[in-house]
Design an enzyme around this catalytic site. Structure first.
Site, mmCIF file in Angstrom:
data_model
loop_
_atom_site.group_PDB
_atom_site.id
_atom_site.type_symbol
_atom_site.label_atom_id
_atom_site.label_comp_id
_atom_site.label_asym_id
_atom_site.label_seq_id
_atom_site.Cartn_x
_atom_site.Cartn_y
_atom_site.Cartn_z
ATOM 1 N N SER A 240 1.014 -1.376 -0.024
ATOM 2 C CA SER A 240 0.120 -0.120 -0.081
ATOM 3 C C SER A 240 0.884 1.155 0.188
ATOM 4 O O SER A 240 1.758 1.433 -0.836
ATOM 5 C CB SER A 240 -1.084 0.001 1.080
ATOM 6 O OG SER A 240 -2.030 0.714 1.156
ATOM 7 N N GLU B 59 -9.663 -5.834 -3.404
ATOM 8 C CA GLU B 59 -8.807 -4.828 -2.636
ATOM 9 C C GLU B 59 -9.838 -3.872 -2.063
ATOM 10 O O GLU B 59 -9.589 -3.219 -0.892
ATOM 11 C CB GLU B 59 -7.999 -3.961 -3.686
ATOM 12 C CG GLU B 59 -6.702 -4.489 -4.041
ATOM 13 C CD GLU B 59 -5.628 -4.717 -3.063
ATOM 14 O OE1 GLU B 59 -5.713 -4.241 -2.275
ATOM 15 O OE2 GLU B 59 -4.398 -5.228 -3.377
ATOM 16 N N HIS C 200 -7.857 -5.422 0.998
ATOM 17 C CA HIS C 200 -6.789 -4.956 1.019
ATOM 18 C C HIS C 200 -5.963 -5.147 2.312
ATOM 19 O O HIS C 200 -6.689 -4.951 3.605
ATOM 20 C CB HIS C 200 -6.867 -3.173 0.958
ATOM 21 C CG HIS C 200 -5.446 -2.315 0.954
ATOM 22 N ND1 HIS C 200 -4.932 -2.566 -0.206
ATOM 23 C CD2 HIS C 200 -5.184 -1.507 1.581
ATOM 24 C CE1 HIS C 200 -3.924 -1.609 0.091
ATOM 25 N NE2 HIS C 200 -4.155 -1.003 1.077
#
Length: 516
Positions: A215, A330, A422
């Site tokens: 990320s 995600e 995510h």
């Protein structure tokens, strides 16, 4: 002569006592390592860990909102058996180890090396968290399991939030480079440079360093690959859920945002570090998915000279092997609490996100029933934040004839029905399925254990050789081959081809037109 036996007996007693007394402890040589600033003592047997080592000076007082400065030296042996403090942030992760303070520029090392001259491959982990949360001491990122695979693992902290990414006209004026912001990014460069100068003392090879992140951490690495400041500090990269090729905030825009926190730099430097947590929450603005973040990496002209889409298109970046990929859903986590339930709610979000082309945007993600909205919202987030940029990055690599490998993580943890969102891959790649997250341990089964072993093995192989292929995997073809191949980590790893994401083409074209 009558006293001779008594004297002899006393001497024998003294000798026996001396022999029975514990000897002074001898420091095992492998528990010590000498760095440029002093000697540290770690602990462990098969894998030794050295925790809380300063890589830069504490960014406090006059060093607040300054580039990181060299760490001070120390005399004697510094204890490195406990985590140092992590950087100032909201308390979202109670399981983080160590305290919290502004004096947080430290790193942690796990090494399986038995000798200092082993020259093992090195993984340097840069955590995610939206440039506002996280640390190198989070239990998920514990490096022991990865290190047992024959690599040295380094995790680090960097400044976050307002203390790490504030741009301000006053800061720009006092900077020799006439730039401000990106202090957290400069911290990462300082840590990578520290690794170059010192990792050999822990049995690592400074010529085989893989920067690995997820990320925000992956976005930072992709930015450093195109930054002059970081050239030569790592030779490979693993980018998990990378938000590359998105709009970035200009220095001028970020400076105007910074003025919202006050025009007086001296007064801001006098504030307690924890004050900035509430200040940041109070001043948080509304950001659409198609806009840059003012408290994140900015195009400052110094650390970031060229926007990433220009750098990668022109070839002005470190041409190093990469392993890059994403999770199957995600956006499912980040959008879980969004108050969007109906088709009309969702249509309003889509049109507001892309105000220049609202009709074309709605056609890209259009749904007709309310029960389709939640997944469509997650897809909008996934396509815009991660998937289109990942495809663009891989296409740039392909155009320049460079080595890259792509993965998709789709394992339903503990046999559940929900696709991974995510961050769900993190305990797998570190082989730390039992680590706490937000104070809780999530259940897992034998299949999860096998998937974690397979992923951690592949990630370690890539760090050692630049190629993730090996036992337990079907052939993982490089991305540059026909069909846009990838390795899918589901209940068992299997190869696939192509890209999912129905809105990726629209996002690509939308950003291209806005950049002209």
């Amino acid at each position: 002569m009558k006293n001779v036996p008594l004297i002899a007996a006393s001497l024998c007693t003294a000798l026996i006592t001396a022999c029975a007394a514990p000897a002074a402890p001898v420091e095992p040589p492998h528990s010590l390592a000498t760095t440029e600033t002093g000697t540290v003592r770690g602990q462990g047997r098969d894998v030794r860990r050295f925790l809380g080592i300063p890589y830069a000076a504490a960014p406090v007082g006059g060093l607040r909102w300054k580039p990181p400065q060299p760490a001070p030296s120390w005399q004697g042996v510094r204890d490195a058996t406990a985590f140092g403090d992590y950087c100032i942030q909201p308390r979202e992760y109670p399981e983080q180890r160590g305290g919290m303070s502004e004096d947080c520029l430290n790193l942690n090392i796990w090494t399986p090396a038995k000798r200092r001259d082993e020259r093992l491959a090195v993984i340097v982990w840069i955590h995610g968290g939206g440039y506002a949360y996280g640390s190198g001491s989070h239990p998920t990122y514990d490096g022991e399991a990865l290190a047992r695979r024959g690599v040295v693992v380094v995790t680090l902290n960097y400044r976050l939030g307002l203390l790490g990414f504030l741009a301000h006209p006053g800061l720009t004026a006092e900077s020799p480079q006439h730039a401000s912001g990106n202090y957290g990014l400069m911290d990462q460069v300082a840590a990578l440079r520290w690794v170059q100068r010192n990792i050999a003392a822990f049995g690592g090879d400074p010529g085989r360093v893989t920067a690995m992140g997820q990320s925000a951490g992956a976005h930072a690495i992709s930015t450093l690959m195109a930054s002059d400041l970081a050239q030569g500090s790592f030779q490979q990269a693993i980018l998990q859920s990378v938000g590359v090729m998105r709009p970035t905030t200009s220095l001028q825009e970020a400076e105007q945002h910074g003025l919202r926190f006050g025009p007086d730099l001296a007064a801001l430097r006098r504030r307690d570090a924890t004050d900035f947590i509430d200040m940041q929450k109070q001043q948080a603005g509304v950001r659409t998915l198609a806009a840059g973040r003012p408290l994140a990496i900015i195009h400052d002209g110094h650390v970031v000279r060229t926007p990433d889409y220009q750098a990668y298109a022109s070839g002005r970046f470190s041409r190093i092997p990469i392993l890059v990929g994403n999770n199957a859903n995600e956006g499912g986590g980040p959008t879980r609490t969004w108050p969007v339930r109906t088709v009309s709610d969702f249509e309003a979000v889509v049109r507001q996100t892309f105000p220049d082309q609202p009709d074309a945007a709605w056609q890209a993600w259009r749904v007709d029933r309310d029960d389709q909205v939640r997944q469509a919202l997650a897809d909008l987030y996934s396509d815009t934040e991660y998937l289109f940029g990942t495809r663009q990055l891989l296409s740039s690599y392909q155009a320049h004839g460079l080595a890259s490998y792509r993965y998709v993580f789709s394992r339903h943890r503990n046999g559940g029905a929900t696709a991974p969102v995510h961050g769900d891959e993190l305990p797998y790649v570190f082989d730390n399925l039992d680590a706490r997250h937000r104070g809780q341990q999530r259940p897992f089964d034998a299949t999860d254990v096998a998937v974690a072993r397979s992923m951690a093995d592949a990630w370690a192989r890539f760090a050692r050789t630049g190629n993730p292929n090996g036992p337990g995997l079907p052939t993982w073809r490089p991305y540059g081959m026909a069909g846009q191949p990838f390795m899918e980590f589901a209940s068992a790893p299997h190869p696939g081809t192509g890209h999912a994401g129905r809105g990726m083409d629209f996002v690509r074209d939308y950003f291209d037109q806005r950049r002209r």
